[in-house]
Design a protein around this motif. Sequence first.
Motif, PDB file in Angstrom:
ATOM      1  N   ASN A 141      -6.595   8.311   4.241  1.00 27.59           N
ATOM      2  CA  ASN A 141      -5.785   7.796   5.328  1.00 27.59           C
ATOM      3  C   ASN A 141      -4.332   8.204   5.109  1.00 27.59           C
ATOM      4  O   ASN A 141      -3.511   7.416   4.656  1.00 27.59           O
ATOM      5  CB  ASN A 141      -5.922   6.273   5.401  1.00 27.59           C
ATOM      6  N   ASP A 142      -4.049   9.462   5.396  1.00 28.50           N
ATOM      7  CA  ASP A 142      -2.713   9.994   5.172  1.00 28.50           C
ATOM      8  C   ASP A 142      -1.627   9.232   5.935  1.00 28.50           C
ATOM      9  O   ASP A 142      -0.542   9.014   5.398  1.00 28.50           O
ATOM     10  CB  ASP A 142      -2.664  11.480   5.536  1.00 28.50           C
ATOM     11  N   PRO A 143      -1.885   8.813   7.192  1.00 29.23           N
ATOM     12  CA  PRO A 143      -0.848   8.037   7.883  1.00 29.23           C
ATOM     13  C   PRO A 143      -0.493   6.743   7.163  1.00 29.23           C
ATOM     14  O   PRO A 143       0.680   6.368   7.101  1.00 29.23           O
ATOM     15  CB  PRO A 143      -1.490   7.764   9.260  1.00 29.23           C
ATOM     16  N   ARG A 144      -1.493   6.053   6.591  1.00 33.51           N
ATOM     17  CA  ARG A 144      -1.201   4.808   5.863  1.00 33.51           C
ATOM     18  C   ARG A 144      -0.408   5.091   4.595  1.00 33.51           C
ATOM     19  O   ARG A 144       0.484   4.335   4.226  1.00 33.51           O
ATOM     20  CB  ARG A 144      -2.495   4.085   5.515  1.00 33.51           C
ATOM     21  N   PHE A 146       1.617   7.636   4.153  1.00 34.59           N
ATOM     22  CA  PHE A 146       2.962   7.999   4.602  1.00 34.59           C
ATOM     23  C   PHE A 146       3.787   6.747   4.917  1.00 34.59           C
ATOM     24  O   PHE A 146       4.947   6.630   4.509  1.00 34.59           O
ATOM     25  CB  PHE A 146       2.875   8.892   5.836  1.00 34.59           C
ATOM     26  N   GLU A 147       3.162   5.807   5.639  1.00 30.08           N
ATOM     27  CA  GLU A 147       3.872   4.585   5.998  1.00 30.08           C
ATOM     28  C   GLU A 147       4.208   3.762   4.753  1.00 30.08           C
ATOM     29  O   GLU A 147       5.282   3.166   4.669  1.00 30.08           O
ATOM     30  CB  GLU A 147       3.024   3.753   6.967  1.00 30.08           C
ATOM     31  N   ALA A 148       3.277   3.720   3.794  1.00 31.57           N
ATOM     32  CA  ALA A 148       3.515   2.957   2.568  1.00 31.57           C
ATOM     33  C   ALA A 148       4.668   3.548   1.772  1.00 31.57           C
ATOM     34  O   ALA A 148       5.529   2.821   1.255  1.00 31.57           O
ATOM     35  CB  ALA A 148       2.246   2.917   1.721  1.00 31.57           C
ATOM     36  N   ILE A 149       4.706   4.887   1.658  1.00 30.87           N
ATOM     37  CA  ILE A 149       5.792   5.551   0.934  1.00 30.87           C
ATOM     38  C   ILE A 149       7.119   5.333   1.650  1.00 30.87           C
ATOM     39  O   ILE A 149       8.149   5.041   1.016  1.00 30.87           O
ATOM     40  CB  ILE A 149       5.496   7.059   0.787  1.00 30.87           C
ATOM     41  N   LYS A 150       7.094   5.458   2.961  1.00 35.50           N
ATOM     42  CA  LYS A 150       8.307   5.257   3.754  1.00 35.50           C
ATOM     43  C   LYS A 150       8.824   3.828   3.606  1.00 35.50           C
ATOM     44  O   LYS A 150      10.033   3.596   3.434  1.00 35.50           O
ATOM     45  CB  LYS A 150       8.007   5.576   5.219  1.00 35.50           C
ATOM     46  N   THR A 151       7.900   2.861   3.664  1.00 37.69           N
ATOM     47  CA  THR A 151       8.290   1.456   3.520  1.00 37.69           C
ATOM     48  C   THR A 151       8.821   1.180   2.123  1.00 37.69           C
ATOM     49  O   THR A 151       9.809   0.455   1.944  1.00 37.69           O
ATOM     50  CB  THR A 151       7.086   0.536   3.791  1.00 37.69           C
ATOM     51  N   LYS A 152       8.168   1.770   1.117  1.00 35.52           N
ATOM     52  CA  LYS A 152       8.606   1.565  -0.272  1.00 35.52           C
ATOM     53  C   LYS A 152      10.016   2.092  -0.485  1.00 35.52           C
ATOM     54  O   LYS A 152      10.848   1.454  -1.152  1.00 35.52           O
ATOM     55  CB  LYS A 152       7.640   2.269  -1.222  1.00 35.52           C
ATOM     56  N   GLN A 153      10.314   3.267   0.094  1.00 34.17           N
ATOM     57  CA  GLN A 153      11.623   3.882  -0.092  1.00 34.17           C
ATOM     58  C   GLN A 153      12.740   3.084   0.579  1.00 34.17           C
ATOM     59  O   GLN A 153      13.885   3.082   0.110  1.00 34.17           O
ATOM     60  CB  GLN A 153      11.603   5.317   0.438  1.00 34.17           C
ATOM     61  N   SER A 154      12.405   2.401   1.666  1.00 37.44           N
ATOM     62  CA  SER A 154      13.426   1.642   2.397  1.00 37.44           C
ATOM     63  C   SER A 154      13.422   0.156   2.051  1.00 37.44           C
ATOM     64  O   SER A 154      14.228  -0.603   2.571  1.00 37.44           O
ATOM     65  CB  SER A 154      13.211   1.803   3.910  1.00 37.44           C
ATOM     66  N   LEU A 155      12.514  -0.244   1.150  1.00 35.71           N
ATOM     67  CA  LEU A 155      12.396  -1.658   0.811  1.00 35.71           C
ATOM     68  C   LEU A 155      13.611  -2.127   0.010  1.00 35.71           C
ATOM     69  O   LEU A 155      14.036  -1.467  -0.941  1.00 35.71           O
ATOM     70  CB  LEU A 155      11.121  -1.896   0.000  1.00 35.71           C
ATOM     71  N   ASP A 174       0.155  -0.272  -5.199  1.00 30.82           N
ATOM     72  CA  ASP A 174      -1.308  -0.349  -5.329  1.00 30.82           C
ATOM     73  C   ASP A 174      -2.012   0.323  -4.167  1.00 30.82           C
ATOM     74  O   ASP A 174      -3.061   0.950  -4.348  1.00 30.82           O
ATOM     75  CB  ASP A 174      -1.748  -1.812  -5.438  1.00 30.82           C
ATOM     76  N   LEU A 175      -1.456   0.183  -2.970  1.00 26.38           N
ATOM     77  CA  LEU A 175      -2.051   0.822  -1.797  1.00 26.38           C
ATOM     78  C   LEU A 175      -2.013   2.339  -1.939  1.00 26.38           C
ATOM     79  O   LEU A 175      -3.019   3.023  -1.693  1.00 26.38           O
ATOM     80  CB  LEU A 175      -1.294   0.400  -0.532  1.00 26.38           C
ATOM     81  N   ILE A 176      -0.881   2.861  -2.371  1.00 26.46           N
ATOM     82  CA  ILE A 176      -0.755   4.305  -2.563  1.00 26.46           C
ATOM     83  C   ILE A 176      -1.707   4.779  -3.664  1.00 26.46           C
ATOM     84  O   ILE A 176      -2.365   5.812  -3.537  1.00 26.46           O
ATOM     85  CB  ILE A 176       0.703   4.673  -2.916  1.00 26.46           C
ATOM     86  N   GLN A 177      -1.788   4.006  -4.749  1.00 21.98           N
ATOM     87  CA  GLN A 177      -2.666   4.346  -5.858  1.00 21.98           C
ATOM     88  C   GLN A 177      -4.137   4.355  -5.417  1.00 21.98           C
ATOM     89  O   GLN A 177      -4.928   5.177  -5.873  1.00 21.98           O
ATOM     90  CB  GLN A 177      -2.470   3.359  -7.009  1.00 21.98           C
ATOM     91  N   GLU A 178      -4.496   3.441  -4.532  1.00 21.51           N
ATOM     92  CA  GLU A 178      -5.873   3.346  -4.056  1.00 21.51           C
ATOM     93  C   GLU A 178      -6.273   4.595  -3.281  1.00 21.51           C
ATOM     94  O   GLU A 178      -7.374   5.117  -3.431  1.00 21.51           O
ATOM     95  CB  GLU A 178      -6.037   2.116  -3.171  1.00 21.51           C
TER      96      GLU A 178
END
Length: 200
Positions: A141-144, A146-155, A174-178
């Motif tokens: 799920n590349d979109p998920r 991408f969103e997780a990385i984007k959210t992490k960077q702006s968190l 954990d989501l990215i690792q999964e």
Amino acid sequence: MARGEGVQTRSSSETSNQFSALDPGGRSFSDDARNPYFLSNSDYPGASLVPKILTGCENYSSWRRAMTVALIARNKLRFVNGKLLAPDEDDDDFELWNRCKSTVISWILHAVSNEIAESIMYMESATTIWTNLEERFNQKNDPRVFEAIKTKQSLAQGSSSVTNYFTRLKSLWDLIQEYRPQPACTCGAMKIIQEYHDED
């Protein structure tokens, strides 16, 4: 009425043989906790093992993790990962195996949405159901990601407590690792990469 008259009791040999099954290696079980065929009073077919039901790809990862933990706690994971094969039908343990398999299937049916349950209802094997769900919902799920990385960077912590901030951050890790698990490595490089990740 004489004491014990009219009361059905099991003989000592019958009681001791209730869970006399052997594991796949031929070793006898010394206690119920080690016996995959043992079902406690709370292990009834309609039991709810996880807090949230499976609805699709969006929550499959967390659902699978929760179900795995619950099945391990009940010593039933081997019924879904294929490591506890069915005995021959004339084997003394077949009925025990079949009862536990049916219980595990019922647990899964109660842990998924009605639509998903309808699609796996007539599958005879818990392993087949588990594998089917894996193939259908554990997709890249590349979109998920991408969103997780984007959210992490702006968190940012902002007004949140350190605990809440870290909890949110770790859930993204954990989501990215999964979805992007580390490859197997024997050279030691992945250990260094993991240490960098932990430092971050």
